[in-house]
Design an enzyme around this catalytic site. Structure first.
Site, mmCIF file in Angstrom:
data_model
loop_
_atom_site.group_PDB
_atom_site.id
_atom_site.type_symbol
_atom_site.label_atom_id
_atom_site.label_comp_id
_atom_site.label_asym_id
_atom_site.label_seq_id
_atom_site.Cartn_x
_atom_site.Cartn_y
_atom_site.Cartn_z
ATOM 1 N N HIS A 1 -7.695 0.215 11.193
ATOM 2 C CA HIS A 1 -6.951 0.784 10.071
ATOM 3 C C HIS A 1 -6.043 1.924 10.516
ATOM 4 C CE1 HIS A 1 -10.446 -1.173 8.169
ATOM 5 N NE2 HIS A 1 -9.579 -1.475 7.222
ATOM 6 N N HIS B 1 -2.894 -6.653 -0.381
ATOM 7 C CA HIS B 1 -3.398 -6.355 0.963
ATOM 8 C C HIS B 1 -4.548 -7.296 1.319
ATOM 9 C CE1 HIS B 1 -4.845 -3.573 4.267
ATOM 10 N NE2 HIS B 1 -5.967 -4.226 3.971
ATOM 11 N N GLU B 2 -5.552 -7.323 0.444
ATOM 12 C CA GLU B 2 -6.760 -8.069 0.781
ATOM 13 C C GLU B 2 -6.506 -9.574 0.852
ATOM 14 O OE1 GLU B 2 -9.239 -6.791 1.980
ATOM 15 O OE2 GLU B 2 -8.987 -4.707 1.411
ATOM 16 N N GLU C 1 -4.378 -5.657 10.240
ATOM 17 C CA GLU C 1 -4.382 -4.700 9.127
ATOM 18 C C GLU C 1 -2.961 -4.367 8.664
ATOM 19 O OE1 GLU C 1 -6.281 -2.797 6.939
ATOM 20 O OE2 GLU C 1 -7.684 -4.397 7.398
ATOM 21 N N HIS D 1 -5.095 -10.809 4.031
ATOM 22 C CA HIS D 1 -6.037 -11.090 5.123
ATOM 23 C C HIS D 1 -6.327 -12.587 5.178
ATOM 24 C CE1 HIS D 1 -7.026 -7.244 6.823
ATOM 25 N NE2 HIS D 1 -7.436 -6.722 5.680
#
Length: 548
Positions: free
Chosen positions: A450, A362-363, A386, A366
């Protein structure tokens, strides 16, 4: 030495295009790269040079004014030679926020279509600021200081301090369709939970009024051989110095993992070991969390490379690094573009590190978004930002197929941040988390990113798996649709290809849900054909979440 392309040679650069096409397809068989430079990096450099050389012609074809210039950011070339060049824009030498666009050319360089973040003129009424840079920085700092101690929403800890403002830069603000001269200032601080804050403030150059705020630290929001906390026993590629092993992977861009030892600044200390056996699977060994982080970075690298032909987060062959054991009792994890690094806290009582695999995916996704579409981190575009990380983090988990972390459509299900065994988010029915939106409405853009992400997460699940009740890897799902339709999924692999192409070829910084529908339909048409089952499934899945 990188070859520099002359403008006159652009339209006859077939050799460059051919090699670049192979790189894009993940099947590069190229001429030897210069010493110290990978073949993929060489061809990417050539492709970016081609896009740069085409910038003046593209600007002319789009009817841009004499004070507007295009600055290349990314380039994609299809197997048939079709080009997709992503540009940022400047006006009178200043960056234009909301001026980004993607130019789509045929194989000979003729502009076919374009996707523009903001249509119409980007020329501000005045190019003379009424405030000095120091005055603008002071006003931006004051605006951030006014939020100290105030909780903006339940998922973001309140700001507790402001440490410094980095010099204000003149820009043109055009993202809202009303172009004006502005200053862009970075204001740094710290949040109550230990998360560093780096807010990008855009303020009117005449009044100092804040036009946009963008938190650049993007958190999980909650959230040899190695024996990790979540991944279990896994192989690790390490580096041997002749006397010790380092948790560093030269085969994946040199990415490595460090120990912050509960500090909140600095790069940390590189993990080393004498026997190349890392961690014991428990928090008693600091290397256990490092195993999760290093493995998560490796799997994310492999997923992007083997699925999309992407060579690292920036597609330049350079690996990011990971920092574990950040702060004390820090219940989160975050990606930071400024250090090109991934950071993990140790959770409650410093005994629950947030190094789960889908958090890693996920991170770091980004970072991929930042280096492609650059989706603004607010409103509907922020929700899409997101959701992209949730989607790709989930796909990383399916790609790894780890026995100790069976892949699913639940986000952060193992780190137990809620304290009751529930995940952070659900993709099949996002509202089960108590805040996320299942369907689009005119108010979705006002939600925290989110939660507005729920619409795209739900779309992706419906596209991949379809509606209704089913069990996947032992997890039960029951996904509804807004219009009561019954949908059949096309499979997660096809769904991911469609989303990635839309992200890298069609989305811009201001793309909203309507634009995401158009972009994914274009992507499905490119990949599978107009009117194909996949194209029709994309349309149906968007209707299923009320984006029509």
């Amino acid at each position: 030495m990188k070859r520099k392309l002359a403008v006159g040679a652009v339209l006859s650069a077939s050799a460059i295009l051919a090699s670049a096409i192979q790189v894009s397809a993940g099947i590069a068989q190229a001429a030897p790269a210069p010493v110290g430079q990978s073949a993929a990096a060489q061809h990417r450099g050539e492709l970016l040079s081609l896009a740069n050389a085409q910038a003046p012609a593209a600007a002319k074809a789009l009817g841009l004014g004499g004070q507007e210039k295009l600055v290349v950011k990314d380039a994609v070339v299809d197997a048939d030679g079709t080009r997709h060049f992503r540009y940022e824009r400047t006006f009178a030498g200043m960056p234009v926020l909301g001026g980004d666009l993607v130019v789509h050319q045929d194989a000979k360089g003729a502009v076919k279509t374009s996707d523009v973040a903001v249509k119409g003129s980007i020329a501000p009424a005045s190019l003379s600021p009424k405030l000095s840079a120091d005055q603008a920085a002071a006003k931006a700092t004051g605006a951030v200081q006014s939020t100290v101690g105030i909780t903006q929403d339940k998922d973001e800890a309140a700001l507790t301090s402001v440490t410094q403002a980095r010099g204000a830069e003149l820009v043109v603000w055009a993202a809202d369709g009303a172009p004006r001269l502005a200053y862009r200032t970075t204001v740094e601080g710290m949040r109550a939970d230990g998360t560093p804050s780096r807010q990008l403030i855009v303020s009117d150059a005449a009044t100092g009024a804040v036009l946009s705020t963008h938190e650049q630290i993007q958190t999980a929001n909650a959230t040899g051989t190695g024996n990790g906390l979540f991944v279990g026993s896994v192989p690790l590629t390490t580096n041997y110095t002749g006397s010790t092993y380092q948790l560093k992977d030269a085969s994946r861009g040199g990415q490595y993992t460090t120990n912050l030892k509960n500090r909140t600044s600095g790069n940390g200390t590189l993990f080393t070991d004498s026997d190349n056996a890392w961690g014991n699977g428990a928090v008693s060994d600091a290397a256990s969390a490092a195993v999760d982080a290093q493995y998560g970075a490796a799997v994310t690298w492999d997923f992007y490379k083997n699925t999309f032909g992407r060579n690292g987060i920036r597609n330049d062959g350079v690996g990011a690094f990971s920092r574990v054991h950040y702060g004390r009792n820090y219940v989160n994890a975050f990606w930071d573009d400024s250090c090109f690094c991934m950071t993990y806290g140790d959770g409650a009582s410093n005994t629950h590190p947030l190094t789960e695999l889908d958090v890693s995916g996920h991170e770091m996704s980004h970072g991929v978004t930042a280096n492609t579409a650059g989706l603004n981190y607010s409103g509907e575009s922020g929700g899409l930002n997101e959701a992209t990380s949730d989607i790709m983090g989930t796909m990383v988990e399916f790609y790894a197929n780890a026995p100790k972390d069976k892949p699913d459509y639940l986000i952060g299900e193992l780190i137990n941040l809620n304290g009751d065994g529930t995940p952070l988010r659900y993709m099949d029915k996002p509202s089960k988390d108590g805040g996320s939106a299942d369907y689009w409405s005119s108010t979705v853009g006002s939600k925290d990113v989110h939660y507005s992400s729920g619409v795209a997460n739900h779309f992706f699940y419906l596209l991949a798996e379809g509606s209704g009740a089913k069990t996947i890897n032992g997890v039960s799902y029951n996904s509804p649709t807004y219009n009561g339709s019954t949908l059949t999924g096309i499979g997660r692999d096809k769904a991911a290809q469609i989303w990635y192409r839309a992200l890298t070829v069609y989305f811009t910084s201001t793309t909203n849900y309507a634009g995401a529908r158009t972009g994914t339909l274009n992507a499905a048409k490119d990949l599978y054909g107009a009117g194909s089952a996949e194209y029709n499934a994309v349309a149906a899945a968007w209707s299923g979440v009320n984006v029509n």
